[in-house]
Design a protein around this motif. Structure first.
Motif, mmCIF file in Angstrom:
data_model
loop_
_atom_site.group_PDB
_atom_site.id
_atom_site.type_symbol
_atom_site.label_atom_id
_atom_site.label_comp_id
_atom_site.label_asym_id
_atom_site.label_seq_id
_atom_site.Cartn_x
_atom_site.Cartn_y
_atom_site.Cartn_z
ATOM 1 N N TYR A 1 0.838 -1.193 0.000
ATOM 2 C CA TYR A 1 0.000 0.000 0.000
ATOM 3 C C TYR A 1 0.872 1.241 0.000
ATOM 4 C CZ TYR A 1 -3.610 -3.133 1.938
ATOM 5 O OH TYR A 1 -4.497 -4.146 2.164
ATOM 6 N N GLU A 2 0.467 2.249 -0.737
ATOM 7 C CA GLU A 2 1.003 3.588 -0.539
ATOM 8 C C GLU A 2 -0.083 4.330 0.207
ATOM 9 O OE1 GLU A 2 2.522 5.558 -3.995
ATOM 10 O OE2 GLU A 2 3.784 3.840 -4.500
ATOM 11 N N ARG B 1 -2.012 7.824 9.070
ATOM 12 C CA ARG B 1 -1.464 6.551 9.555
ATOM 13 C C ARG B 1 -2.423 5.846 10.520
ATOM 14 N NH1 ARG B 1 3.980 4.611 10.661
ATOM 15 N NH2 ARG B 1 3.960 3.515 12.634
ATOM 16 N N ASP B 2 -3.048 6.595 11.415
ATOM 17 C CA ASP B 2 -3.964 5.995 12.381
ATOM 18 C C ASP B 2 -5.204 5.424 11.696
ATOM 19 O OD1 ASP B 2 -2.276 6.491 14.514
ATOM 20 O OD2 ASP B 2 -3.277 8.361 15.071
ATOM 21 N N SER C 1 7.759 6.837 4.848
ATOM 22 C CA SER C 1 6.588 7.019 5.708
ATOM 23 C C SER C 1 5.284 6.660 5.015
ATOM 24 C CB SER C 1 6.523 8.485 6.166
ATOM 25 O OG SER C 1 6.352 9.334 5.038
ATOM 26 N N TYR C 2 5.343 6.241 3.765
ATOM 27 C CA TYR C 2 4.120 6.047 2.998
ATOM 28 C C TYR C 2 3.880 4.606 2.529
ATOM 29 C CZ TYR C 2 7.308 6.214 -0.948
ATOM 30 O OH TYR C 2 8.336 5.959 -1.806
ATOM 31 N N ALA C 3 4.756 3.672 2.822
ATOM 32 C CA ALA C 3 4.577 2.283 2.389
ATOM 33 C C ALA C 3 4.128 1.424 3.564
ATOM 34 C CB ALA C 3 5.863 1.730 1.797
ATOM 35 N N ALA C 4 3.064 0.652 3.336
ATOM 36 C CA ALA C 4 2.557 -0.300 4.326
ATOM 37 C C ALA C 4 2.303 -1.613 3.595
ATOM 38 C CB ALA C 4 1.275 0.229 4.966
ATOM 39 N N ILE D 1 -5.588 5.348 1.493
ATOM 40 C CA ILE D 1 -4.824 4.468 0.604
ATOM 41 C C ILE D 1 -4.747 5.159 -0.750
ATOM 42 C CG2 ILE D 1 -4.721 2.238 -0.563
ATOM 43 C CD1 ILE D 1 -6.294 1.079 1.825
ATOM 44 N N GLN D 2 -3.527 5.451 -1.177
ATOM 45 C CA GLN D 2 -3.342 6.140 -2.440
ATOM 46 C C GLN D 2 -3.077 5.177 -3.588
ATOM 47 O OE1 GLN D 2 -0.225 8.828 -1.215
ATOM 48 N NE2 GLN D 2 -1.689 10.184 -0.218
#
Length: 112
Positions: A9-10, A16-17, A48-51, A89-90
């Motif tokens: 995910y980006e 984030r929460d 900070s943007y990858a999950a 989610i981008q």
């Protein structure tokens, strides 16, 4: 053979929460719909943007059945709607991977 759906995910780092809440909700839904939830992961250091989310299945056909159940699950539909409404989610990518025998979950060796 176990296959794992590896979802990258980006995310909006300022939400984030919201992603954490989204992921925690899948913790109830995914097992109920037939997926073996390996886990969801948020960035800790670095980007900070990858999950990521990892869900395992015995066969690809099991994944297809799971997706059908997931789309019919009221809580699952609500969680998808939550993500769309909040727009945290981008981008989302799915890759299917298999474990290389003898390389998974090998604990660290303690050094004296």
């Amino acid at each position: 053979m176990t296959i794992t759906c590896f979802i990258r995910y980006e995310i909006d780092p300022y939400q984030r929460d919201a992603f954490r809440e989204y992921a925690a909700t899948w913790g109830r839904i995914i097992p109920r719909c037939g997926g073996d939830l390996v886990g969801y992961f948020l960035p800790h250091e670095g980007t900070s943007y990858a999950a990521w989310g990892l869900i395992a299945f015995d066969r690809l056909a099991d994944y297809e059945s799971y997706r059908t159940r997931l789309k019919a699950d009221p809580e699952g539909r609500a969680n998808f709607a939550f993500a769309q409404e909040r727009r945290f989610i981008q981008r989302e990518e799915r890759t299917f991977v298999e474990i290389v025998d003898g390389t998974f979950r090998i604990a660290a060796t303690k050094h004296a």
